[in-house]
Design an enzyme around this catalytic site. Structure first.
Site, PDB file in Angstrom:
ATOM      1  N   LEU A 151      -4.803   5.609  -5.860  1.00 51.02           N
ATOM      2  CA  LEU A 151      -4.386   4.900  -4.653  1.00 51.02           C
ATOM      3  C   LEU A 151      -5.424   3.812  -4.396  1.00 51.02           C
ATOM      4  O   LEU A 151      -6.610   4.102  -4.238  1.00 51.02           O
ATOM      5  CB  LEU A 151      -4.302   5.846  -3.453  1.00 51.02           C
ATOM      6  N   GLU A 152      -4.962   2.560  -4.396  1.00 47.90           N
ATOM      7  CA  GLU A 152      -5.843   1.423  -4.142  1.00 47.90           C
ATOM      8  C   GLU A 152      -5.709   1.039  -2.668  1.00 47.90           C
ATOM      9  O   GLU A 152      -4.645   0.623  -2.221  1.00 47.90           O
ATOM     10  CB  GLU A 152      -5.434   0.251  -5.042  1.00 47.90           C
ATOM     11  N   ILE A 153      -6.782   1.217  -1.924  1.00 46.63           N
ATOM     12  CA  ILE A 153      -6.794   0.925  -0.486  1.00 46.63           C
ATOM     13  C   ILE A 153      -7.464  -0.433  -0.283  1.00 46.63           C
ATOM     14  O   ILE A 153      -8.551  -0.681  -0.820  1.00 46.63           O
ATOM     15  CB  ILE A 153      -7.524   2.038   0.296  1.00 46.63           C
TER      16      ILE A 153
ATOM     17  N   HIS B 239      -1.917   0.639  -1.792  1.00 46.62           N
ATOM     18  CA  HIS B 239      -1.139   0.280  -2.987  1.00 46.62           C
ATOM     19  C   HIS B 239      -0.978   1.507  -3.882  1.00 46.62           C
ATOM     20  O   HIS B 239      -1.934   1.933  -4.535  1.00 46.62           O
ATOM     21  CB  HIS B 239      -1.854  -0.866  -3.725  1.00 46.62           C
TER      22      HIS B 239
ATOM     23  N   THR C  94      -6.335  -4.228  -9.061  1.00 48.73           N
ATOM     24  CA  THR C  94      -5.548  -3.794 -10.226  1.00 48.73           C
ATOM     25  C   THR C  94      -4.537  -4.842 -10.691  1.00 48.73           C
ATOM     26  O   THR C  94      -4.439  -5.123 -11.887  1.00 48.73           O
ATOM     27  CB  THR C  94      -4.832  -2.459  -9.935  1.00 48.73           C
TER      28      THR C  94
END
Length: 432
Positions: free
Chosen positions: A177-179, A166, A215
């Protein structure tokens, strides 16, 4: 040492933590990444990838592809104008990217990142098409902001190779960066995703799959509360001022306009179904009526504010949107001072962040703080939601929320983990 100094030092140590790959070295480093969708997000991902990897940018038509390639070129040329790179380096970097409207050369890619429309049926169609042409080792990553990766992976023959990545807009400026991993995502797939993120210059947090991930999920209750505050007669400019004086980089109303009111409706509906009364607050029909009237935010020229012409810093309130709000007007119930409104917004944001830790979505409070600050703009001098609880006091926050709960209802009920911290001297970030 002041609390603000301690909070900022915590962010520094958090950055160091998020610049490490805690899943180890991937078995096969990603050398070629294919990006599906050359829109704002897809082209942004291409721009941050092209410095370190070969990029295949695919779109449905040549016009969309041309716009995406132009966006990447403009980003690199901006670096050239600032003398960060030479024109020769700019052209060399651009040569690493190829554009296409079909799946040619996808057999050479190590990772595919999809940035297509937020619709589960479209994503299922794309994953089936891609898996027919990619090699066995290739990873499929989705840039969805809310659809659970587990649902997307249901269309895959290789769910262990499916992961969420994301990105935040604008991709070239936002550091986070949201993994997102599912129960079936392999450790090597997670290692590859983090490795790619670090090479793109990102701070990586890794979270478990669930509606809204981390988030998007924690932003939802605060947005719902902001709508209720507007319904109570607080003006968009006044609400923005209350949010920025608390420390948010942009006002909460401006944020809704930037995200897109149509996107906000989609996400609120989705999260409302998943979490029920905890995401209650303002009437969702307010946003639906705004979308029906064509007020979809900055991209449409009008949202809660007017963006057509004039300088953005002195933009005018959209009077038609204010009139529409009057149809859903609510009588203020007493907790309507600026400090109360700031705490109503912040407490719902923080409470949901603690829920994410309690539910196992987050691995630790450090990544929770980093995600909130670098992905959503939580005030850096507060250090993130978990650092805020430690500094402000869990007992004080719980007392504030219980007061709001008596006035507004169960959406302000503090989660069990927050109550446990309020009853003890336990901290999310113990002093070392």
């Amino acid at each position: 040492m002041t609390p603000h100094s301690r909070a900022l030092m915590g962010l520094f140590h958090g950055q160091v933590h998020c610049k490490k790959n805690h899943f180890g070295t991937p078995q096969k480093p990603v050398e070629t990444v294919s990006i599906l969708g050359a829109g704002l997000m897809g082209a942004g991902v291409a721009e941050v990838s092209i410095q370190k990897m070969n990029v295949i940018l695919k779109d449905m038509n040549l016009a969309g592809l041309a716009r995406g390639e132009q966006q990447v070129y403009k980003g690199l040329d901006k670096q050239r104008k600032r003398k960060k790179i030479t024109s020769f380096e700019r052209d060399t970097i651009m040569s690493r990217m190829s554009g296409q409207v079909d799946y040619t050369n996808f057999k050479e890619c190590d990772m595919v990142i999809e940035a297509v429309f937020e619709d589960i049926n479209i994503k299922h169609k794309v994953i089936k098409e891609v898996e027919a042409v990619i090699p066995d080792h290739c990873i499929f990553a989705s840039n969805t902001s809310a659809i659970p990766i587990t649902e997307i992976a249901k269309a895959s023959k290789r769910p262990e190779k499916v992961i969420g990545m994301h990105y935040f807009s604008p991709v070239d400026k936002m550091q986070l960066l949201e993994i997102i991993t599912t129960d079936k995502t392999s450790k090597d797939t997670a290692a590859s995703a983090v490795d790619v993120g670090l090479r793109q210059g990102k701070l990586c947090i890794v979270v478990k799959d669930g509606p809204g991930f981390y988030t998007t999920r924690i932003l939802g209750p605060m947005m719902s509360e902001a709508i209720r505050v507007l319904q109570e007669g607080f003006g968009p400019k006044e609400l923005d001022k209350a949010a920025t004086s608390f420390g948010w980089p942009v006002g909460v109303v401006t944020l809704v306009d930037e995200v897109g009111i149509d996107v906000a409706v989609h996400v609120q509906d989705f999260l409302g179904k998943a979490f029920g009364e905890r995401f209650a607050g303002g009437n969702p029909a307010v946003l639906r009526d705004m979308v029906a009237a064509g007020f979809m935010g900055r991209k449409a020229g009008k949202g809660c504010f007017v963006y057509e012409g004039g300088k953005s810093k002195n933009r005018e309130v959209n009077t038609a949107a204010v009139e529409l709000l009057k149809k859903y007007a609510l009588e203020p119930k007493g907790a309507d001072s600026v400090s109360d409104i700031q705490m109503r917004l912040a407490s719902r944001f923080i409470n949901e962040a603690v829920y994410c830790l309690q539910d196992g979505i987050l691995r630790d409070p450090v990544e929770g703080d980093m995600g909130a600050v670098f992905g959503l703009g939580f005030p850096p001098f507060h250090g993130g939601p978990f650092r805020f609880v430690d500094t402000y006091g869990a007992d004080k926050l719980v007392a504030d929320m219980q007061r709001f709960q008596e006035i507004y209802g169960p959406e302000f009920a503090p989660c069990q983990l927050l109550q446990d911290h309020a009853k003890s001297t336990k901290k999310f970030h113990p002093a070392k």
